[in-house]
Scaffold this motif. Structure first.
Motif, PDB file in Angstrom:
ATOM      1  N   ARG A   1      -2.827   8.102  -8.614  1.00  0.00           N
ATOM      2  CA  ARG A   1      -2.466   9.214  -9.496  1.00  0.00           C
ATOM      3  C   ARG A   1      -3.139   9.050 -10.859  1.00  0.00           C
ATOM      4  O   ARG A   1      -3.605  10.027 -11.461  1.00  0.00           O
ATOM      5  CB  ARG A   1      -0.947   9.298  -9.644  1.00  0.00           C
ATOM      6  N   GLU A   2      -3.199   7.823 -11.344  1.00  0.00           N
ATOM      7  CA  GLU A   2      -3.851   7.573 -12.631  1.00  0.00           C
ATOM      8  C   GLU A   2      -5.342   7.899 -12.586  1.00  0.00           C
ATOM      9  O   GLU A   2      -5.969   8.141 -13.614  1.00  0.00           O
ATOM     10  CB  GLU A   2      -3.643   6.114 -13.048  1.00  0.00           C
ATOM     11  N   ASN A   3      -5.904   7.902 -11.358  1.00  0.00           N
ATOM     12  CA  ASN A   3      -7.304   8.261 -11.175  1.00  0.00           C
ATOM     13  C   ASN A   3      -7.475   9.734 -10.802  1.00  0.00           C
ATOM     14  O   ASN A   3      -8.553  10.146 -10.378  1.00  0.00           O
ATOM     15  CB  ASN A   3      -7.939   7.382 -10.096  1.00  0.00           C
TER      16      ASN A   3
ATOM     17  N   TYR B   1       0.628   5.272  -7.041  1.00  0.00           N
ATOM     18  CA  TYR B   1       0.689   5.456  -8.497  1.00  0.00           C
ATOM     19  C   TYR B   1      -0.660   5.141  -9.136  1.00  0.00           C
ATOM     20  O   TYR B   1      -1.088   5.813 -10.081  1.00  0.00           O
ATOM     21  CB  TYR B   1       1.784   4.565  -9.104  1.00  0.00           C
ATOM     22  N   ASP B   2      -1.341   4.127  -8.622  1.00  0.00           N
ATOM     23  CA  ASP B   2      -2.674   3.799  -9.139  1.00  0.00           C
ATOM     24  C   ASP B   2      -3.639   4.953  -8.900  1.00  0.00           C
ATOM     25  O   ASP B   2      -4.466   5.277  -9.758  1.00  0.00           O
ATOM     26  CB  ASP B   2      -3.211   2.536  -8.462  1.00  0.00           C
TER      27      ASP B   2
END
Length: 366
Positions: free
Chosen positions: A110-112, A107-108
Motif C-alpha cells: 500500500r505504501e508503494n 501494508y508495505d
C-alpha cells in the motif's frame, strides 16, 4: 468492461480459477507458472487463453493479478511487486490458506501505491496440479476476502464481481478473523487427525490387528491426515499461535472428558454424546466448508463377482464421473460395503438416482 487477469501459479487452485473466469466473455486470462511443462499444459488444455514467461512485463498491461502460489512463495512475489511498474488501477490478490503474514506484507505494498486484497477459496480436491483443474471447483465453497482497513470499496467490488464467476460464496473478514476461524475448522483438525494416526501406529506394535480394523470409520475420520505434509508444515508454522490456542482448548476439553469417564454417571456420558450429535447434525450440508470434502455414496452390494463392475458400468453409461471407489471391510457405524466418492453433490444425486433406477441395491448417504 474488458478485463485482463494474470494468474501466477497454475496448479489445482490457480488453474481452476483461470477456467472459472473464462466463463465471462469479457475476461482474458494469461497464465504463468515456474514449471515450463505446467505452463505448456495450461495453454494446450485451454486452462488459460495465453501464457507468459515474463510476468513482470505482462503485469504492466493487466487489471488483476492473482497469486495462486503457496504462502511463502506469495510473500516473495509480493516483495518483487515493489519494483514492478503496475497501472494504478491494478488489483492484486492471492489464494493463500493463511492470511496474517500476507496482509502484513500488503501494508508495505500500500505504501508503494499497490492495492492488495487477500483471498482464500476454501475448496480442494483429492488430485493436484493443472490437470486436475475444474471450472466448477469452487461452486458453493466459501471464498474469503481479507482487504486492509480503509481499502477502496470500488476496487473490492471490482474483485468481487470478477470472482462471482467462480460460483463461490464470497465473504469479507479480517486477516485475524480468517486465521482464527480456519484454525478451528481446518488447521487444528488436521493436527488431531495426524495425532490419531500416530496413536494407531504406536498401538500397532503390540496389537497389529487393530490396524486392520481401522479400514472403516477410522480411515474416514482421519482422511485429512493424508494431506501434503509440506503444505501442512507451512500452514502450521504460519498460523502456529492460533493453532496453539486451539490445542490448549482441546486439552482442557480432553481433561473434562477424562473426568467424565472416571467419575461421570451413565446419564452424564449419554448427554455428552447427545450434545455432540445435536451440534454436528446442525452443521450445513449444502456447501463446502474450510476443508476439502468428498461426496460419498454407500451402496449395499452383495458379495459376488461382478457386482462392483455392474455399479461402475451404470455410472459410466450415464457419464457420471467418480473420484474414488473403495470397499469398506469394517461395517461398524458405516452403511454399505461399497463407497463411491464424487466431486460434488449433484453428481452424487445423479448417481443415487441411476443406481436406484437400474439395480435392487440399497444406497445411503451418510
Amino acid at each position: 468492461m474488458k478485463q485482463t487477469v494474470l494468474v501466477v501459479g497454475l496448479g489445482l487452485i490457480g488453474g481452476s480459477i483461470a477456467l472459472a473466469l473464462q466463463k465471462s466473455p469479457n475476461v482474458r486470462v494469461v497464465g504463468f507458472d515456474a514449471n515450463s511443462d505446467t505452463l505448456q499444459s495450461a495453454k494446450v488444455l485451454g486452462v488459460v487463453q495465453d501464457v507468459t514467461k515474463n510476468p513482470e512485463e505482462t503485469a504492466k498491461k493487466v487489471d488483476v493479478i492473482i497469486f495462486a502460489t503457496p504462502v511463502n512463495a506469495t510473500l516473495e512475489w509480493m516483495e518483487s511487486l515493489k519494483s514492478w511498474e503496475l497501472p494504478t488501477a491494478t488489483i492484486v490478490t492471492d489464494t493463500g490458506s493463511t492470511k496474517s503474514l500476507i496482509m502484513e506484507k500488503a501494508y508495505d505494498l500500500r505504501e508503494n501505491g499497490i492495492t492488495f486484497i487477500g483471498g482464500h477459496p476454501m475448496a480442494g480436491s483429492h488430485k493436484s496440479g493443472v490437470l486436475a483443474a475444474k471450472p466448477y471447483l469452487f461452486e458453493n465453497a466459501y471464498y474469503m476476502l481479507t482487504p486492509l482497513e480503509g481499502e477502496d470499496e470500488e476496487k473490492i467490488n471490482i474483485l468481487q464481481n470478477l470472482l462471482e464467476y467462480t460460483s463461490a460464496k464470497l465473504m469479507r473478514v479480517s486477516a485475524s478473523e480468517h486465521d482464527h476461524m480456519t484454525s478451528v475448522v481446518s488447521h487444528f483438525p488436521h493436527i488431531v487427525a495426524a495425532s490419531l494416526v500416530h496413536q494407531l501406529h504406536a498401538e500397532g506394535a503390540d496389537n497389529p490387528i487393530t490396524k486392520m480394523l481401522a479400514a472403516g470409520g477410522f480411515r474416514d475420520l482421519t482422511r485429512i491426515a493424508s494431506s501434503n505434509p509440506i503444505l501442512w508444515r507451512d500452514i502450521t508454522m504460519q498460523n502456529r499461535e492460533q493453532i496453539a490456542g486451539q490445542l490448549a482448548d482441546w486439552q482442557a476439553e480432553m481433561k473434562r472428558v477424562e473426568d467424565l469417564l472416571i467419575t461421570g454417571e451413565a446419564t452424564q456420558i449419554e448427554d455428552y454424546f447427545a450434545k455432540a450429535k445435536s451440534v454436528r447434525d446442525e452443521l450445513p450440508i449444502s456447501s463446502q466448508g474450510a476443508m476439502y470434502m468428498t461426496y460419498d455414496l454407500y451402496v449395499d452390494v452383495p458379495d459376488y463377482p461382478g457386482s462392483i463392475a455392474e455399479i461402475t458400468a451404470y455410472l459410466a453409461e450415464e457419464q457420471i464421473s467418480i473420484t474414488n471407489i473403495r470397499i469398506v471391510e469394517t461395517r461398524e457405524d458405516v452403511f454399505g460395503i461399497l463407497v463411491v466418492s464424487f466431486q460434488n453433490a449433484d453428481d452424487r444425486e445423479r448417481a443415487a438416482a441411476c443406481i436406484q433406477k437400474r439395480s435392487p441395491y440399497e444406497i445411503y448417504i451418510s
